[in-house]
Design a protein around this motif. Structure first.
Motif, PDB file in Angstrom:
ATOM      1  N   ARG A   1       0.937  -1.127   0.152  1.00  0.00           N
ATOM      2  CA  ARG A   1       0.204  -0.097   0.146  1.00  0.00           C
ATOM      3  C   ARG A   1       0.986   1.407   0.146  1.00  0.00           C
ATOM      4  O   ARG A   1       0.804   1.979  -0.780  1.00  0.00           O
ATOM      5  N   TYR A   2       1.873   1.300   0.725  1.00  0.00           N
ATOM      6  CA  TYR A   2       2.292   2.478   1.033  1.00  0.00           C
ATOM      7  C   TYR A   2       3.625   2.952   0.062  1.00  0.00           C
ATOM      8  O   TYR A   2       3.948   4.250  -0.151  1.00  0.00           O
TER       9      TYR A   2
ATOM     10  N   LYS B   1       2.848   4.832  -5.568  1.00  0.00           N
ATOM     11  CA  LYS B   1       3.781   4.826  -6.921  1.00  0.00           C
ATOM     12  C   LYS B   1       2.790   5.000  -8.069  1.00  0.00           C
ATOM     13  O   LYS B   1       2.928   6.001  -8.985  1.00  0.00           O
ATOM     14  N   MET B   2       1.831   4.126  -8.070  1.00  0.00           N
ATOM     15  CA  MET B   2       0.822   4.260  -9.210  1.00  0.00           C
ATOM     16  C   MET B   2      -0.067   5.276  -9.031  1.00  0.00           C
ATOM     17  O   MET B   2      -0.462   5.750 -10.054  1.00  0.00           O
ATOM     18  N   SER B   3      -0.463   5.887  -7.872  1.00  0.00           N
ATOM     19  CA  SER B   3      -1.090   6.983  -7.829  1.00  0.00           C
ATOM     20  C   SER B   3      -0.629   8.039  -8.391  1.00  0.00           C
ATOM     21  O   SER B   3      -1.366   8.945  -9.000  1.00  0.00           O
ATOM     22  N   ARG B   4       0.551   8.357  -7.704  1.00  0.00           N
ATOM     23  CA  ARG B   4       1.364   9.420  -8.350  1.00  0.00           C
ATOM     24  C   ARG B   4       1.776   9.475  -9.870  1.00  0.00           C
ATOM     25  O   ARG B   4       1.576  10.440 -10.532  1.00  0.00           O
TER      26      ARG B   4
ATOM     27  N   ILE C   1      10.312   6.882  -2.483  1.00  0.00           N
ATOM     28  CA  ILE C   1       9.497   6.485  -1.866  1.00  0.00           C
ATOM     29  C   ILE C   1       9.657   5.626  -0.455  1.00  0.00           C
ATOM     30  O   ILE C   1       9.143   5.874   0.734  1.00  0.00           O
ATOM     31  N   HIS C   2      10.683   4.612  -0.849  1.00  0.00           N
ATOM     32  CA  HIS C   2      11.051   3.914   0.544  1.00  0.00           C
ATOM     33  C   HIS C   2      11.844   4.697   1.594  1.00  0.00           C
ATOM     34  O   HIS C   2      11.653   4.327   2.659  1.00  0.00           O
ATOM     35  N   GLU C   3      12.475   5.568   0.826  1.00  0.00           N
ATOM     36  CA  GLU C   3      13.314   6.562   1.654  1.00  0.00           C
ATOM     37  C   GLU C   3      12.431   7.289   2.584  1.00  0.00           C
ATOM     38  O   GLU C   3      12.580   7.689   3.990  1.00  0.00           O
ATOM     39  N   ASP C   4      11.379   8.033   1.982  1.00  0.00           N
ATOM     40  CA  ASP C   4      10.606   8.690   2.530  1.00  0.00           C
ATOM     41  C   ASP C   4       9.624   7.934   3.630  1.00  0.00           C
ATOM     42  O   ASP C   4       9.298   8.442   4.841  1.00  0.00           O
ATOM     43  N   TRP C   5       9.433   6.469   3.232  1.00  0.00           N
ATOM     44  CA  TRP C   5       8.532   5.727   4.576  1.00  0.00           C
ATOM     45  C   TRP C   5       9.546   5.234   5.328  1.00  0.00           C
ATOM     46  O   TRP C   5       9.124   5.282   6.794  1.00  0.00           O
ATOM     47  N   LEU C   6      10.676   4.754   5.464  1.00  0.00           N
ATOM     48  CA  LEU C   6      11.505   4.003   6.205  1.00  0.00           C
ATOM     49  C   LEU C   6      12.557   4.747   6.835  1.00  0.00           C
ATOM     50  O   LEU C   6      13.029   4.405   7.850  1.00  0.00           O
ATOM     51  N   MET C   7      13.082   5.629   6.087  1.00  0.00           N
ATOM     52  CA  MET C   7      14.258   6.664   6.480  1.00  0.00           C
ATOM     53  C   MET C   7      13.752   7.842   7.094  1.00  0.00           C
ATOM     54  O   MET C   7      14.151   8.159   8.397  1.00  0.00           O
TER      55      MET C   7
ATOM     56  N   LYS D   1      10.772   8.877   7.306  1.00  0.00           N
ATOM     57  CA  LYS D   1       9.416   8.542   8.034  1.00  0.00           C
ATOM     58  C   LYS D   1       8.386   9.899   8.057  1.00  0.00           C
ATOM     59  O   LYS D   1       7.795  10.167   8.885  1.00  0.00           O
ATOM     60  N   THR D   2       8.495  10.310   6.666  1.00  0.00           N
ATOM     61  CA  THR D   2       7.709  11.333   6.359  1.00  0.00           C
ATOM     62  C   THR D   2       6.351  11.017   5.406  1.00  0.00           C
ATOM     63  O   THR D   2       5.489  11.785   5.189  1.00  0.00           O
ATOM     64  N   LEU D   3       6.316   9.771   5.282  1.00  0.00           N
ATOM     65  CA  LEU D   3       5.392   9.159   4.060  1.00  0.00           C
ATOM     66  C   LEU D   3       4.364   8.210   4.764  1.00  0.00           C
ATOM     67  O   LEU D   3       5.026   7.194   5.391  1.00  0.00           O
ATOM     68  N   HIS D   4       3.414   8.362   5.094  1.00  0.00           N
ATOM     69  CA  HIS D   4       2.364   7.252   5.722  1.00  0.00           C
ATOM     70  C   HIS D   4       2.889   6.883   7.268  1.00  0.00           C
ATOM     71  O   HIS D   4       3.577   7.697   7.827  1.00  0.00           O
ATOM     72  N   LYS D   5       2.595   5.754   7.616  1.00  0.00           N
ATOM     73  CA  LYS D   5       2.793   5.431   8.759  1.00  0.00           C
ATOM     74  C   LYS D   5       3.990   4.246   8.933  1.00  0.00           C
ATOM     75  O   LYS D   5       3.497   3.277   8.399  1.00  0.00           O
TER      76      LYS D   5
END
Length: 243
Positions: free
Chosen positions: A115-116, A121-124, A190-196, A198-202
């Motif tokens: 999802r995250y 990515k598909m949405s963007r 996207i992975h960086e924003d999510w896991l590093m 922590k600015t994207l999703h939860k």
């Protein structure tokens, strides 16, 4: 009487705790870009008998009642992204729900990265219309709140987009031949924003970051540094599998 009541309460809490541990093993999601080395990572830990390893169910994606959804999605993403991601979400839920005897479960990706990262990515890219994203998200919210999809740890196999893309070209999977470098680069961010950052999703579990740019000849040393954390060794000492 009070001491008996306290003892009964303590026993009940102990049983509840034991039941919880049996129902939910220490669950680790192995996350990372396409070509980040997830298969190599899982193969390393698959030698331990108290570890259950679950690779991405790619074969299911290649044969859903005779349809290769993975191939269709890569060839015509605008038409098949929603169909593909709907099925990915279902198959990843099944991975989360599989009952095991071992105390540790390692999963290649998770319902969360589906999802995250990939739906994001598909949405963007406009490959999935906003109403389709909303439907995927409603299912995701319902499932993650009503089912046991909890993660205890996320291992992020961090690679540069250049290294990941080079590996994709070398392994030459038929479905990936049309994947452009720009896609891998954007997915990395996207992975960086999510896991590093922590600015994207939860980010719903602690994250360990491994240097997955390392060559196969030395990457096992990187794995071994983090084995006590990845395998929750304080509670479940390792035993090698016998073949």
């Amino acid at each position: 009487m009070k001491s008996v009541k306290n003892l009964i309460t303590k026993m009940a809490n102990t049983l509840a705790s034991s039941k919880s541990e049996l129902c939910h093993p220490f669950t680790v999601a192995v996350e990372g870009n396409v070509g980040s080395g997830k298969t190599t990572f899982l193969n390393h830990f698959n030698k331990y008998e108290n570890v259950a390893v679950f690779a991405e169910p790619i074969e299911l994606w290649r044969d859903c009642d005779g349809y290769n959804l993975l191939d269709l999605m890569y060839k015509d993403p605008k038409k098949y992204s929603f169909t593909f991601q709907s099925y990915v979400q279902l198959t990843m839920l099944r991975q989360h729900q599989k009952k095991i005897q071992q105390p540790v479960k390692l999963m290649e990706r998770s319902i969360y990265s589906a999802r995250y990262c990939f739906v994001e990515k598909m949405s963007r890219d406009g490959l999935m219309a906003p109403p389709a994203v909303a439907v995927i998200d409603q299912w995701f919210q319902y499932v993650t709140k009503s089912q046991d999809t909890n993660l205890d740890l996320i291992v992020y196999l961090r690679t540069s987009p250049e290294v990941a893309y080079e590996r994709i070209l070398k392994r030459n999977r038929s479905e990936e031949r049309t994947v452009p470098f720009e896609y891998i680069k954007a997915l990395h961010e996207i992975h960086e924003d999510w896991l590093m950052k922590k600015t994207l999703h939860k980010c719903n579990a602690p994250v360990i970051v491994l240097n997955a740019n390392l060559d196969k000849s030395v990457i096992e040393e990187e794995y071994q540094k983090y084995e006590p954390h990845i395998l929750n060794l304080n509670k479940s000492p390792l035993r090698a599998k016998s073949y």
